[in-house]
Design an enzyme around this catalytic site. Sequence first.
Site, PDB file in Angstrom:
ATOM      1  N   TYR A  15      54.691  77.449   7.299  1.00  0.00           N
ATOM      2  CA  TYR A  15      55.871  76.818   7.309  1.00  0.00           C
ATOM      3  C   TYR A  15      56.782  77.680   6.296  1.00  0.00           C
ATOM      4  CZ  TYR A  15      59.028  72.918   5.635  1.00  0.00           C
ATOM      5  OH  TYR A  15      60.161  72.192   5.763  1.00  0.00           O
ATOM      6  N   ASP A  68      57.103  85.716   3.059  1.00  0.00           N
ATOM      7  CA  ASP A  68      57.532  84.283   2.762  1.00  0.00           C
ATOM      8  C   ASP A  68      56.673  83.999   1.319  1.00  0.00           C
ATOM      9  OD1 ASP A  68      58.260  81.028   3.964  1.00  0.00           O
ATOM     10  OD2 ASP A  68      57.893  81.640   1.890  1.00  0.00           O
ATOM     11  N   LYS A 101      60.651  77.817  -5.318  1.00  0.00           N
ATOM     12  CA  LYS A 101      59.778  77.228  -6.160  1.00  0.00           C
ATOM     13  C   LYS A 101      59.813  77.313  -7.610  1.00  0.00           C
ATOM     14  CE  LYS A 101      57.222  75.683  -1.960  1.00  0.00           C
ATOM     15  NZ  LYS A 101      57.441  73.862  -1.968  1.00  0.00           N
TER      16      LYS A 101
HETATM   17  P1  KE4 Z   1      62.472  74.431   0.418  1.00  0.00           P
HETATM   18  O1  KE4 Z   1      63.286  74.420   1.647  1.00  0.00           O
HETATM   19  O2  KE4 Z   1      61.722  73.128   0.811  1.00  0.00           O
HETATM   20  O3  KE4 Z   1      62.830  74.505  -0.967  1.00  0.00           O
HETATM   21  O4  KE4 Z   1      61.268  75.484   0.942  1.00  0.00           O
HETATM   22  C1  KE4 Z   1      60.801  75.557   2.305  1.00  0.00           C
HETATM   23  C2  KE4 Z   1      59.635  76.312   2.065  1.00  0.00           C
HETATM   24  C3  KE4 Z   1      59.436  77.860   2.471  1.00  0.00           C
HETATM   25  N1  KE4 Z   1      58.493  78.345   2.494  1.00  0.00           N
HETATM   26  C4  KE4 Z   1      57.227  78.173   2.127  1.00  0.00           C
HETATM   27  C5  KE4 Z   1      56.143  78.880   2.288  1.00  0.00           C
HETATM   28  C6  KE4 Z   1      57.208  76.541   1.756  1.00  0.00           C
HETATM   29  O5  KE4 Z   1      55.889  76.327   1.128  1.00  0.00           O
HETATM   30  C7  KE4 Z   1      58.487  75.893   1.769  1.00  0.00           C
HETATM   31  C8  KE4 Z   1      58.217  74.386   1.434  1.00  0.00           C
HETATM   32  N2  KE4 Z   1      57.047  73.834   1.087  1.00  0.00           N
HETATM   33  C9  KE4 Z   1      56.893  72.385   1.397  1.00  0.00           C
HETATM   34  C10 KE4 Z   1      55.533  71.915   0.958  1.00  0.00           C
HETATM   35  N3  KE4 Z   1      54.534  73.042   1.224  1.00  0.00           N
HETATM   36  C11 KE4 Z   1      57.864  71.836   0.265  1.00  0.00           C
HETATM   37  C12 KE4 Z   1      57.813  70.408   0.275  1.00  0.00           C
HETATM   38  C13 KE4 Z   1      58.709  69.428   1.003  1.00  0.00           C
HETATM   39  O6  KE4 Z   1      59.243  69.708   2.169  1.00  0.00           O
HETATM   40  O7  KE4 Z   1      59.091  68.367   0.778  1.00  0.00           O
END
Ligand code: KE4
Length: 435
Positions: free
Chosen positions: A149, A244, A272
């Site tokens: 993701y 990523d 994060k």
């Molecule tokens: P954000 O746009 O949510 O800050 O980051 C996206 C993203 C990009 N790359 C990786 C590897 C990620 O894990 C994420 C976001 N992770 C999710 C849960 N694993 C965030 C939680 C959510 O979507 O509310």
Amino acid sequence: MKDTHDRHARSQAAYAAACRLLPGGVNSPVRAFGGVDIGPVFIASARGARVFDVDGREYIDYVGSWGPMILGHAHPDVIAAIHKAVDRGTSFGAPTLAETALAERIVDAMASIEKVRLVSSGTEAVMSAVRLARAFTGRDTIVKMAGCYHGHSDSFLVAAGSGVAEHGTASSPGVPQALAKLTVVVPYNDAAAVAAAFENHPDRIAAVLVEPVAANMGVVSPAEGYLAALRRLCDENGALLIFDEVITGFRVAFGGAQELYGVHADLTCLGKIIGGGLPLAAFGGRAGIMDRLAPAGKVYQAGTLSGNPIATAAAVATLDLLARPRCYERLESLSAALETGLADAAARAGVPLTINRVGSILSGFFCDRPVRNFADVQTTDIACFKRFFAGMLERGVYLAPSAYEAMFVSLAHTDSDIERTIQAARESFQTAIHP
Ligand code: KE4
């Protein structure tokens, strides 16, 4: 035990009210607990390794806001840095010294990063890095791995992990097919499939995009030599390798997965942890690529709140605390004890459990065989996970409400927290396997 409904009465009422105004009652799908069979808990506050819900219940927290809270919630030094910054104003839309200070720390921590651009979310970081890679190579196609993701930008909602996996859609409605077809999806941990993609799309692949440790299908570590193979294939085919590291950056090592596995990316996406819990993310790489970005170059990328002074203050405080000696040894010690205890508890309960762990991120899969890619994850016993999740929540342990996420251990967790978690697991495994 009191009826579940009573114990979560305020969360239930809050959820009903939220659903009248917010689609699905939440502002990010995974928070709706769609991956488990109970309604979401509404969190009132958090401190250290604890979160407290609106019904006054206390939990040992292994979500950690999905990764940022590696120091624990409301670390006093981070809060102090935020207070000091906020009293000077919240946003200027102009360059500040703190942005340069944060950039210095990121560049010092990651050898493959010579220049960095700060943004406001992981999605924005990956979206922008892919645009930059497409501009740098003059190519349009990207390769991603099933179950990984990378945020909710159109190009990545194809066989994605995290909340998309929960909804079982190969690509979200609203993603133009013309765009989706520019994303080639291959299994994680399959370098031959990436080689085949390069053969099938000669001179058209701009980048291979990968979570160097997958953590959005649950945690799946790279097979021996996998990342090096991706590096070699990208070099041989004139494509960029994009890591990523939104989850793994400053998580699995101070220098991220690149430090841990010794494979450098051309572009790295961070998020994060580097925001210290505030909306801040980044992407970076060698200057020859990054200087294509406006205003130095022509690749447009912008943001009103990019490098926000409150977020950069939290970020600098967080990274300086993480740079202290023995932080990662402590995280390793706590996480290894948790892994061992969970494995022992599952074995004693006769529950088949495969645990994948890299540093302070781990996942337990309800199955009796290795889990190496998304297809493996989809054969695990999700129903058993849901029962285990419910059992742990009722015993005061807050896990990610989805089988496709990770457990995050923080420096605020104690040996006693780990032991209490293992005891709760001993009981929850029993109820999971004998509903
Ligand atoms: P954000 O746009 O949510 O800050 O980051 C996206 C993203 C990009 N790359 C990786 C590897 C990620 O894990 C994420 C976001 N992770 C999710 C849960 N694993 C965030 C939680 C959510 O979507 O509310």
